[in-house]
Scaffold this motif. Structure first.
Motif, short mmCIF file in Angstrom:
data_model
loop_
_atom_site.label_atom_id
_atom_site.label_comp_id
_atom_site.label_asym_id
_atom_site.label_seq_id
_atom_site.Cartn_x
_atom_site.Cartn_y
_atom_site.Cartn_z
N TYR A 70 16.13 -22.64 -6.99
CA TYR A 70 17.33 -22.87 -7.80
C TYR A 70 16.95 -22.84 -9.28
CZ TYR A 70 18.37 -24.89 -3.25
OH TYR A 70 18.48 -25.08 -1.91
N ARG A 71 17.87 -22.36 -10.08
CA ARG A 71 17.67 -22.37 -11.53
C ARG A 71 18.85 -23.10 -12.17
NH1 ARG A 71 14.80 -18.68 -15.28
NH2 ARG A 71 15.77 -18.76 -17.34
N PHE A 72 18.54 -24.17 -12.91
CA PHE A 72 19.56 -24.99 -13.55
C PHE A 72 19.42 -24.88 -15.07
CE2 PHE A 72 18.57 -27.11 -9.53
CZ PHE A 72 19.83 -27.34 -9.00
N ASP A 73 20.56 -24.81 -15.75
CA ASP A 73 20.60 -24.93 -17.21
C ASP A 73 21.09 -26.34 -17.53
OD1 ASP A 73 20.48 -23.27 -19.85
OD2 ASP A 73 22.33 -24.45 -20.00
N ASN A 157 11.74 -24.66 -6.42
CA ASN A 157 12.13 -24.39 -5.05
C ASN A 157 12.66 -25.67 -4.40
OD1 ASN A 157 9.88 -25.86 -3.86
ND2 ASN A 157 8.58 -24.10 -4.34
N ALA A 158 13.14 -25.55 -3.18
CA ALA A 158 13.79 -26.69 -2.54
C ALA A 158 12.82 -27.83 -2.29
CB ALA A 158 14.45 -26.25 -1.23
N ARG A 159 11.57 -27.52 -2.06
CA ARG A 159 10.57 -28.58 -1.84
C ARG A 159 10.32 -29.35 -3.14
NH1 ARG A 159 4.53 -28.55 -0.73
NH2 ARG A 159 4.18 -30.07 0.92
N GLU A 160 10.20 -28.61 -4.23
CA GLU A 160 10.04 -29.25 -5.54
C GLU A 160 11.30 -30.03 -5.91
OE1 GLU A 160 7.23 -25.56 -7.13
OE2 GLU A 160 9.37 -25.66 -7.62
N ALA A 161 12.46 -29.47 -5.59
CA ALA A 161 13.72 -30.15 -5.90
C ALA A 161 13.81 -31.47 -5.16
CB ALA A 161 14.90 -29.25 -5.54
N MET A 162 13.40 -31.49 -3.90
CA MET A 162 13.42 -32.74 -3.14
C MET A 162 12.57 -33.80 -3.82
SD MET A 162 12.19 -33.47 0.79
CE MET A 162 13.63 -32.73 1.56
N HIS A 185 21.70 -32.25 -7.25
CA HIS A 185 21.84 -32.42 -5.80
C HIS A 185 23.22 -31.99 -5.33
CE1 HIS A 185 22.09 -35.03 -2.04
NE2 HIS A 185 21.11 -34.19 -1.80
N ARG A 186 24.25 -32.36 -6.07
CA ARG A 186 25.62 -31.97 -5.71
C ARG A 186 25.79 -30.45 -5.77
NH1 ARG A 186 26.96 -36.78 -8.57
NH2 ARG A 186 27.24 -35.58 -10.49
N LEU A 187 25.20 -29.82 -6.78
CA LEU A 187 25.33 -28.38 -6.93
C LEU A 187 24.60 -27.62 -5.82
CD1 LEU A 187 24.90 -28.17 -10.81
CD2 LEU A 187 26.96 -27.55 -9.52
N ILE A 188 23.47 -28.13 -5.37
CA ILE A 188 22.76 -27.51 -4.25
C ILE A 188 23.64 -27.53 -3.00
CG2 ILE A 188 20.83 -27.82 -2.64
CD1 ILE A 188 19.15 -28.74 -5.07
N ALA A 189 24.30 -28.65 -2.78
CA ALA A 189 25.16 -28.78 -1.59
C ALA A 189 26.44 -27.99 -1.73
CB ALA A 189 25.47 -30.25 -1.34
N GLU A 190 27.10 -28.08 -2.87
CA GLU A 190 28.46 -27.57 -3.00
C GLU A 190 28.52 -26.14 -3.55
OE1 GLU A 190 30.42 -30.53 -5.35
OE2 GLU A 190 29.93 -32.14 -3.93
N GLN A 191 27.82 -25.86 -4.63
CA GLN A 191 27.90 -24.51 -5.19
C GLN A 191 27.01 -23.54 -4.43
OE1 GLN A 191 27.33 -24.18 -9.46
NE2 GLN A 191 26.95 -21.99 -9.33
N GLY A 193 25.91 -24.06 -1.47
CA GLY A 193 26.30 -24.13 -0.07
C GLY A 193 25.15 -24.48 0.85
N HIS A 194 24.06 -24.97 0.30
CA HIS A 194 22.89 -25.35 1.11
C HIS A 194 23.02 -26.81 1.53
CE1 HIS A 194 20.38 -21.97 -1.04
NE2 HIS A 194 21.40 -21.51 -0.33
N ARG A 195 24.01 -27.08 2.34
CA ARG A 195 24.34 -28.46 2.67
C ARG A 195 23.26 -29.14 3.52
NH1 ARG A 195 29.28 -29.72 0.92
NH2 ARG A 195 30.66 -27.99 0.35
N GLU A 196 22.64 -28.38 4.42
CA GLU A 196 21.60 -28.99 5.25
C GLU A 196 20.35 -29.29 4.43
OE1 GLU A 196 22.01 -30.17 8.22
OE2 GLU A 196 24.07 -29.45 8.22
N LEU A 197 20.02 -28.43 3.48
CA LEU A 197 18.87 -28.72 2.61
C LEU A 197 19.17 -29.94 1.74
CD1 LEU A 197 17.71 -25.16 1.46
CD2 LEU A 197 17.05 -26.47 3.49
#
Length: 225
Positions: A70-73, A157-162, A185-191, A193-197
């Motif tokens: 993921y890339r966040f600004d 990556n998702a591991r680093e994000a966790m 965290h909300r953006l990973i789930a909602e935007q 769409g990686h809800r399980e991650l």
């Protein structure tokens, strides 16, 4: 304050394929094809088995979570930036520190009767920055108070994000970086769409946690006593 600017729509499927890899004799491309054909429930079961119980945030899944990123600004105060910048397991780049993005003003300052002093100091910081920018540009950022905002991107990556999001949303953390990581965290789930991650990051704290740091300090003081 936080924008998700890039992600892989197939990221969750790719993590499922990566989770199957070490327990399989099949090549990576075949596992990816299998993961694509699974329904949502089957993929959920694979990820649940891979992640396990995770009784605390130090129990992290393996390398499969590195399969998507993921890339966040982010635009937040410089103090919060410095805390997030400390994480080694990510890519982070920032724009020049200036006063042009404005500053944050904690609500408590007005209640404490210190708002006028705060405003004066912020204005003096901005004036000094502008003067230095004209005369000695390289020195200008040193005049910027940490309440001023800075823009930067975070790619992880998702591991680093966790790791980062769970750590930095802990109740004893600073409200500024807690808010940034809660938004991630909300953006990973909602935007994305990686809800399980996002669900696997089960130790993310979305509470307001007012006084969380104070409570932690009081508990530490009781232990010392």
């Amino acid at each position: 304050e936080v924008t998700l600017t890039d992600f892989d729509p197939d990221g969750e499927v790719k993590v499922v394929a990566a989770a199957l890899y070490a327990a399989s004799a099949l090549p990576d491309d075949q596992l990816l094809a299998i993961a694509r054909k699974m329904d949502d429930e089957a993929r959920r079961q694979v990820l649940a088995a891979y992640v396990g119980e995770r009784e605390n945030r130090r129990h992290r899944p393996g390398r499969a979570f590195e399969r998507t990123a993921y890339r966040f600004d982010v635009l937040t105060d410089y103090g919060a930036f410095r805390d997030l910048q400390r994480h080694r397991l990510l890519t982070l780049e920032w724009q020049p520190l200036t006063t042009r993005h404005g500053h944050v003003t904690p609500d408590e300052l007005a209640e404490a009767g210190a708002l006028a002093d705060w405003t004066r100091v912020m204005e003096e910081s901005a004036a000094l920055h502008e003067a230095l920018a004209a005369a000695v540009p390289a020195a200008a950022p040193y005049a910027v108070a940490m309440a001023y905002r800075v823009r930067f991107y975070v790619e992880l990556n998702a591991r680093e994000a966790m790791h980062m999001i769970e750590l930095r949303t802990a109740p004893q953390g600073h409200p500024a970086y807690r808010r940034v990581c809660q938004a991630m965290h909300r953006l990973i789930a909602e935007q994305a769409g990686h809800r399980e991650l996002a669900f696997a990051m089960r130790h993310v704290d979305h509470s307001g946690a007012e006084g969380g740091r104070l409570a932690a300090e009081r508990a530490a003081e009781r232990r010392r006593a």
